[in-house]
Write an enzyme that holds these catalytic residues in place. Structure first.
Site, PDB file in Angstrom:
ATOM      1  CD  GLU A   1      -2.220  -2.100  -0.405  1.00 25.69           C
ATOM      2  OE1 GLU A   1      -2.897  -1.686  -1.356  1.00 25.69           O
ATOM      3  OE2 GLU A   1      -2.702  -2.760   0.541  1.00 25.69           O
TER       4      GLU A   1
ATOM      5  CG  ASP B   1      -4.229  -0.550  -4.487  1.00 27.41           C
ATOM      6  OD1 ASP B   1      -4.665   0.104  -5.443  1.00 27.41           O
ATOM      7  OD2 ASP B   1      -4.960  -1.031  -3.603  1.00 27.41           O
TER       8      ASP B   1
ATOM      9  CD  GLU C   1      -8.067  -3.112  -1.582  1.00 24.31           C
ATOM     10  OE1 GLU C   1      -8.010  -3.551  -0.424  1.00 24.31           O
ATOM     11  OE2 GLU C   1      -7.101  -2.539  -2.131  1.00 24.31           O
TER      12      GLU C   1
END
Length: 253
Positions: free
Chosen positions: A136, A171, A233
């Protein structure tokens, strides 16, 4: 859309088994963890069994205080691989789908080669465990000097590793902070994405707050054929239950 509660940020005042139960009661379709290793594993497994919530993933431990992973740090290979082994042991036992291998604060070619070597190691461990590997990019505002910070950098590393079970954690929050156009970057990376997360930007609050309109983002992701739970998140900024209004509005986006 379906959603996974990231219990690294949501209901953090509770032990993990109770947080899993809260996520189920709130209507989440899955859960995911940051660093569950200090928790009672048997109790976590019991809560997962009782709620029947799948685990989308968990992270390798960060290392010592002030670190953010070890996988890209030259000279730390043995420690990095011990953390990889630990994470996959937990993931396999909990039925988690993925392990996010944390790169850490590093730069340069030696760090890149160390990260690739450790990702190949993780791919082997994950293949035996039946668990995927994720990497990520983190934005440079929240994680300055983190080794992995842009989508193209991550895609180049994935191409060099070239293992089917090593994929990208996309993300939306980090992309919004660093690269701006979430939809263009999602389309650019779509073939290599293994999990999607989101939060409001720029403050990482609930997704119905901030500069990103997530209704078209979620609609675009769904139109691409993505059918897995998206990872919430975000930092609720107080009581998690009071931050969940977006579940009803954005869940039908």
């Amino acid at each position: 859309m379906t959603f996974s509660a990231n219990l690294g940020f949501l209901w953090t005042e509770l032990a993990l088994p109770a947080a899993i139960e809260k996520a189920a009661a709130a209507g989440f379709d899955a859960v995911e963890f940051h660093y569950p290793y200090a928790q009672n594993r048997a109790a976590v497994k019991a809560a997962l069994a009782a709620t029947q919530l799948p685990v989308m993933g968990l992270n390798t431990e960060r290392g010592e205080a002030g670190q953010n992973g070890l996988a890209a740090l030259p000279g730390r290979q043995a420690e990095a691989r011990a953390l990889i082994d630990q994470a996959f042991d937990w993931a396999a036992d909990l039925g988690a789908r993925n392990v996010h291998v944390m790169a850490g604060f590093a730069s340069g070619d030696a760090a890149r080669q160390q990260f690739i070597a450790n990702l190949n190691y993780a791919a082997d461990v994950g293949e035996r465990a039946g668990v995927g590997v994720l990497i990520e990019p983190l934005n440079a505002f929240d994680a300055p000097n983190y080794f992995l910070n842009r989508i193209d950098q991550a895609l180049a590393i994935l191409a060099e590793v070239d293992r089917a079970n090593v994929r990208l954690m996309f993300d939306c929050y980090h992309v919004a902070r660093t690269e701006g156009d979430i939809l263009a970057q999602f389309d650019h990376a779509r073939a290599r994405i293994g999990h999607v997360q989101f939060a409001g930007a720029p403050d990482r609050g609930a997704p119905d707050l901030g500069a990103v309109d997530y209704a078209p983002v979620f609609a675009h992701i769904a139109a691409s054929g993505w059918d897995q739970p998206l990872g919430a998140e975000y930092k609720p900024g107080g009581d998690t239950d009071q931050s969940l209004g977006w579940l009803a509005s954005l869940g039908t986006a």
